[in-house]
Motif scaffolding. Structure first.
Motif, PDB file in Angstrom:
ATOM      1  N   THR A  41       0.848  -1.188   0.000  1.00 12.06           N
ATOM      2  CA  THR A  41       0.000   0.000   0.000  1.00 12.06           C
ATOM      3  C   THR A  41       0.883   1.237   0.000  1.00 12.06           C
ATOM      4  O   THR A  41       2.005   1.220   0.526  1.00 12.06           O
ATOM      5  N   LEU A  42       0.389   2.321  -0.566  1.00 12.23           N
ATOM      6  CA  LEU A  42       1.120   3.582  -0.669  1.00 12.23           C
ATOM      7  C   LEU A  42       0.257   4.676  -0.071  1.00 12.23           C
ATOM      8  O   LEU A  42      -0.726   5.102  -0.673  1.00 12.23           O
ATOM      9  N   THR A  43       0.616   5.107   1.134  1.00 11.33           N
ATOM     10  CA  THR A  43      -0.234   6.017   1.892  1.00 11.33           C
ATOM     11  C   THR A  43       0.478   7.328   2.186  1.00 11.33           C
ATOM     12  O   THR A  43       1.456   7.355   2.954  1.00 11.33           O
ATOM     13  N   PRO A  44       0.041   8.456   1.616  1.00 10.46           N
ATOM     14  CA  PRO A  44       0.640   9.749   1.957  1.00 10.46           C
ATOM     15  C   PRO A  44       0.319  10.097   3.420  1.00 10.46           C
ATOM     16  O   PRO A  44      -0.776   9.822   3.910  1.00 10.46           O
ATOM     17  N   ALA A  45       1.285  10.685   4.099  1.00 13.59           N
ATOM     18  CA  ALA A  45       1.091  11.053   5.499  1.00 13.59           C
ATOM     19  C   ALA A  45       2.045  12.192   5.842  1.00 13.59           C
ATOM     20  O   ALA A  45       2.973  12.500   5.083  1.00 13.59           O
ATOM     21  N   THR A  46       1.808  12.816   6.979  1.00 10.91           N
ATOM     22  CA  THR A  46       2.702  13.860   7.477  1.00 10.91           C
ATOM     23  C   THR A  46       3.388  13.344   8.724  1.00 10.91           C
ATOM     24  O   THR A  46       2.729  12.914   9.683  1.00 10.91           O
ATOM     25  N   ARG A  47       4.711  13.355   8.724  1.00  9.12           N
ATOM     26  CA  ARG A  47       5.508  12.891   9.853  1.00  9.12           C
ATOM     27  C   ARG A  47       6.573  13.936  10.152  1.00  9.12           C
ATOM     28  O   ARG A  47       7.356  14.304   9.279  1.00  9.12           O
ATOM     29  N   ALA A  73       1.266  12.491  -7.618  1.00  4.58           N
ATOM     30  CA  ALA A  73       0.020  13.052  -7.104  1.00  4.58           C
ATOM     31  C   ALA A  73       0.224  14.009  -5.933  1.00  4.58           C
ATOM     32  O   ALA A  73      -0.711  14.725  -5.552  1.00  4.58           O
ATOM     33  N   ASP A  74       1.426  14.028  -5.353  1.00  7.18           N
ATOM     34  CA  ASP A  74       1.672  14.880  -4.187  1.00  7.18           C
ATOM     35  C   ASP A  74       3.024  15.571  -4.356  1.00  7.18           C
ATOM     36  O   ASP A  74       4.075  14.980  -4.098  1.00  7.18           O
ATOM     37  N   ASN A  75       2.997  16.819  -4.764  1.00  9.27           N
ATOM     38  CA  ASN A  75       4.230  17.564  -5.022  1.00  9.27           C
ATOM     39  C   ASN A  75       5.033  17.857  -3.766  1.00  9.27           C
ATOM     40  O   ASN A  75       6.198  18.261  -3.851  1.00  9.27           O
ATOM     41  N   GLU A  76       4.425  17.642  -2.607  1.00 13.28           N
ATOM     42  CA  GLU A  76       5.106  17.943  -1.350  1.00 13.28           C
ATOM     43  C   GLU A  76       5.875  16.740  -0.794  1.00 13.28           C
ATOM     44  O   GLU A  76       6.574  16.866   0.216  1.00 13.28           O
ATOM     45  N   LEU A  77       5.737  15.584  -1.416  1.00 13.31           N
ATOM     46  CA  LEU A  77       6.410  14.389  -0.888  1.00 13.31           C
ATOM     47  C   LEU A  77       7.920  14.579  -0.853  1.00 13.31           C
ATOM     48  O   LEU A  77       8.540  14.958  -1.851  1.00 13.31           O
ATOM     49  N   ALA A  78       8.507  14.292   0.324  1.00  8.66           N
ATOM     50  CA  ALA A  78       9.953  14.430   0.483  1.00  8.66           C
ATOM     51  C   ALA A  78      10.626  13.093   0.805  1.00  8.66           C
ATOM     52  O   ALA A  78      11.828  12.939   0.597  1.00  8.66           O
TER      53      ALA A  78
END
Length: 233
Positions: A41-47, A73-78
């Motif tokens: 699974t691929l889940t965007p999250a804030t950590r 889909a998420d330009n903020e992914l780091a």
């Protein structure tokens, strides 16, 4: 009395630590957190204030396509955080190349998580890479010779069929070794990781060669450039 109690406590703690190791694969713990047994699974999250993608589960043929879509889909992914027991080797290589196509993307194995087999190659795709203390980068020998049932059935069919299967296995294994070597070069990882670590593990467990897994230490992760940067957090 206080000193004795403290000493006994240290002995007990050391005993628990030793008990946590796998006696068959002594560089590794007895248990791993590979995440779910189902498809990754691929889940965007804030950590910790950063946007991360939690990548958890088995690697299947659809992962490279799904991974690219999730990152785009998420330009903020780091960062991409990984835990997986492996899966499709070719898909693992392809997914690692997907990650590398996004400059600056950091791959992380958090403390308590484990990344094994094909997951190694997904992780090494990170432009930057971190294995936290308590995280596990677990390797083994990649091989096609674990198809015991197929081999036994083919041998029963006769010498010609067995020879043909052995030839196919040898060709597939040689191609896999070549692909792995090429991948490590592209990702800036030392090829010695293959020759000095991965290929020295037993492909099939036996009494003479029981160890089939190897967990790299923090020193080894840096020696082979699996982790090319120092932790800064």
């Amino acid at each position: 009395m206080m000193r004795l109690s403290g000493a006994l406590g240290l002995v007990a703690a050391a005993g628990l630590l030793a008990a946590a190791n796998d006696p068959v694969n002594p560089t590794c713990p007895a248990d791993f957190d590979f995440g779910p047994a189902s498809a990754m699974t691929l889940t965007p999250a804030t950590r910790n204030g950063a946007r991360v993608l939690l990548a958890e589960g088995r690697i299947d043929a659809s992962l490279p396509t799904r991974l690219r879509a999730a990152i785009e889909a998420d330009n903020e992914l780091a960062e991409i955080w990984l835990r997986s027991g492996g899966g499709d080797a070719a898909a693992g290589n392809a997914a690692g190349k997907v990650i590398r196509s996004f400059p600056g993307m950091l791959a992380r194995i958090p403390s308590g998580w484990a990344c094994f087999s094909a997951c190694n190659f997904v992780f090494m795709g990170g432009d930057r890479r971190i294995v936290e203390p308590g995280g596990h980068f677990v390797v083994h020998m990649f091989t096609h010779t674990n198809q015991r049932d197929v081999i036994q059935e083919t041998i029963a069919e006769g010498t010609s069929a067995a020879a043909e299967l052995i030839g196919e296995i040898e060709q597939a294994s040689a191609k896999l070794a070549s692909d792995d070597n090429d991948f490590l070069i592209r990702m800036g990882v030392s090829r010695k990781l293959l020759t000095e670590v991965m290929y020295k593990q037993s492909a099939v467990q036996s009494a003479a060669h029981p160890a089939t897994r190897y967990c790299l230490s923090q020193d080894e992760l840096r020696r082979y450039n699996v982790v090319p940067v120092e932790r800064s957090d």
